[in-house]
Every structure is written in structure tokens, then in C-alpha cells.
Motif scaffolding. Structure first.
Motif, short mmCIF file in Angstrom:
data_model
loop_
_atom_site.label_atom_id
_atom_site.label_comp_id
_atom_site.label_asym_id
_atom_site.label_seq_id
_atom_site.Cartn_x
_atom_site.Cartn_y
_atom_site.Cartn_z
N GLN A 1 0.60 1.88 26.73
CA GLN A 1 -0.56 1.50 25.91
C GLN A 1 -0.93 0.03 26.14
O GLN A 1 -1.71 -0.53 25.38
N GLY A 2 -0.33 -0.57 27.17
CA GLY A 2 -0.64 -1.97 27.47
C GLY A 2 0.08 -2.95 26.57
O GLY A 2 -0.36 -4.09 26.43
N VAL A 3 1.19 -2.54 25.95
CA VAL A 3 1.97 -3.40 25.07
C VAL A 3 3.25 -3.78 25.82
O VAL A 3 3.92 -2.92 26.39
N TYR A 4 3.56 -5.06 25.83
CA TYR A 4 4.68 -5.56 26.62
C TYR A 4 5.63 -6.39 25.76
O TYR A 4 5.26 -6.84 24.68
N PRO A 5 6.87 -6.58 26.24
CA PRO A 5 7.84 -7.38 25.48
C PRO A 5 7.23 -8.71 25.03
O PRO A 5 6.42 -9.32 25.74
N ASN A 6 7.62 -9.11 23.83
CA ASN A 6 7.16 -10.32 23.15
C ASN A 6 5.75 -10.22 22.59
O ASN A 6 5.28 -11.16 21.96
N ASP A 7 5.05 -9.10 22.81
CA ASP A 7 3.76 -8.91 22.14
C ASP A 7 4.02 -8.77 20.65
O ASP A 7 5.09 -8.32 20.22
N VAL A 8 3.03 -9.13 19.85
CA VAL A 8 3.15 -9.02 18.39
C VAL A 8 2.52 -7.70 17.95
O VAL A 8 1.37 -7.42 18.25
N GLY B 1 0.82 -1.21 0.00
CA GLY B 1 0.00 0.00 0.00
C GLY B 1 0.85 1.25 0.00
O GLY B 1 2.07 1.21 0.09
N HIS B 2 0.18 2.38 -0.10
CA HIS B 2 0.88 3.66 -0.20
C HIS B 2 0.47 4.65 0.87
O HIS B 2 0.88 5.79 0.84
N GLY B 3 -0.34 4.22 1.83
CA GLY B 3 -0.80 5.13 2.87
C GLY B 3 0.19 5.24 4.01
O GLY B 3 1.32 4.75 3.94
N GLN B 4 -0.23 5.91 5.04
CA GLN B 4 0.58 6.08 6.24
C GLN B 4 0.67 4.76 7.00
O GLN B 4 -0.29 3.99 7.02
N PRO B 5 1.81 4.49 7.66
CA PRO B 5 1.90 3.26 8.43
C PRO B 5 0.99 3.30 9.65
O PRO B 5 0.71 4.38 10.20
N GLN B 6 0.53 2.13 10.04
CA GLN B 6 -0.21 1.98 11.28
C GLN B 6 0.34 0.75 12.00
O GLN B 6 0.83 -0.17 11.36
N VAL B 7 0.27 0.77 13.32
CA VAL B 7 0.73 -0.36 14.12
C VAL B 7 -0.41 -0.77 15.04
O VAL B 7 -0.99 0.07 15.74
N VAL B 8 -0.74 -2.06 15.00
CA VAL B 8 -1.85 -2.60 15.78
C VAL B 8 -1.34 -3.71 16.68
O VAL B 8 -0.51 -4.52 16.26
N CYS B 9 -1.81 -3.72 17.92
CA CYS B 9 -1.50 -4.79 18.86
C CYS B 9 -2.78 -5.15 19.60
O CYS B 9 -3.48 -4.25 20.10
N ASN B 10 -3.10 -6.43 19.66
CA ASN B 10 -4.32 -6.89 20.33
C ASN B 10 -5.55 -6.14 19.83
O ASN B 10 -6.37 -5.67 20.62
N SER B 11 -5.66 -5.99 18.53
CA SER B 11 -6.79 -5.34 17.85
C SER B 11 -6.93 -3.86 18.17
O SER B 11 -7.97 -3.27 17.93
N GLN B 12 -5.89 -3.25 18.74
CA GLN B 12 -5.93 -1.82 19.07
C GLN B 12 -4.86 -1.09 18.28
O GLN B 12 -3.68 -1.46 18.30
N SER B 13 -5.27 -0.03 17.58
CA SER B 13 -4.33 0.81 16.86
C SER B 13 -3.53 1.62 17.87
O SER B 13 -4.10 2.22 18.79
#
Length: 86
Positions: free
Chosen positions: A69-76, A47-59
Motif C-alpha cells: 500500500q506504499g507504507v514503509y518502515p518509519n512511516d507514521v 470514539g466507539h466506531g470501528q478502527p481506521q488506520v491512515v498513512c499519508n492521508s490515505q485510509s
């Protein structure tokens, strides 16, 4: 430094890389370098849009550290682009 698993949605399919992001760093400060490293390895986001990063269904908010933001080591973290209209 904490390691996170990033799954990139590239033109050649999903590409997984482990990345180091300090607890106080924000995506705003590290994502450009991470995407540059992906490009150096032959990967390019689909794609050509702006990057987005999502973890556990949350942008994720690029201006806040991941642990806040509730994101911890080894999270995808899934990295893709946001399609823009017009």
C-alpha cells in the motif's frame, strides 16, 4: 522486522508507540493485539466506531500488507475510529 510509528487518537490525546509489523503481515491480523497492548498501557481510542488506520492521508486496507500500500518502515500510521451514524 520493520518498525512503524503509530499515533493513536485516544481519549487522553495523541499517544505514540513504535510497533513491529512484518512485511507480510496485515493490519487485519495485528491490529487487535496492538490495540490490546495500548489498552494495557492505559490508552483507549476515542470514539466507539470501528478502527481506521491512515498513512499519508490515505485510509489503509486492513487485508493487504503495508508495503503493498506504499507504507514503509518509519512511516507514521494514525489510528482512530470511524464514527458510525445510527
Amino acid at each position: 522486522m520493520p518498525k512503524y510509528q503509530m499515533m493513536f487518537d485516544t481519549v487522553k490525546g495523541d499517544v505514540k508507540h513504535n510497533v513491529d509489523i512484518d512485511d507480510t503481515e496485515t493490519l487485519e491480523h495485528v491490529l487487535e493485539e496492538i490495540l490490546w497492548e495500548l489498552k494495557q498501557r492505559g490508552g483507549m481510542l476515542k470514539g466507539h466506531g470501528q478502527p481506521q488506520v491512515v498513512c499519508n492521508s490515505q485510509s489503509l486496507d486492513f487485508s493487504l500488507p503495508l508495503p503493498g500500500q506504499g507504507v514503509y518502515p518509519n512511516d507514521v500510521l494514525r489510528v482512530s475510529t470511524i464514527d458510525t451514524n445510527g
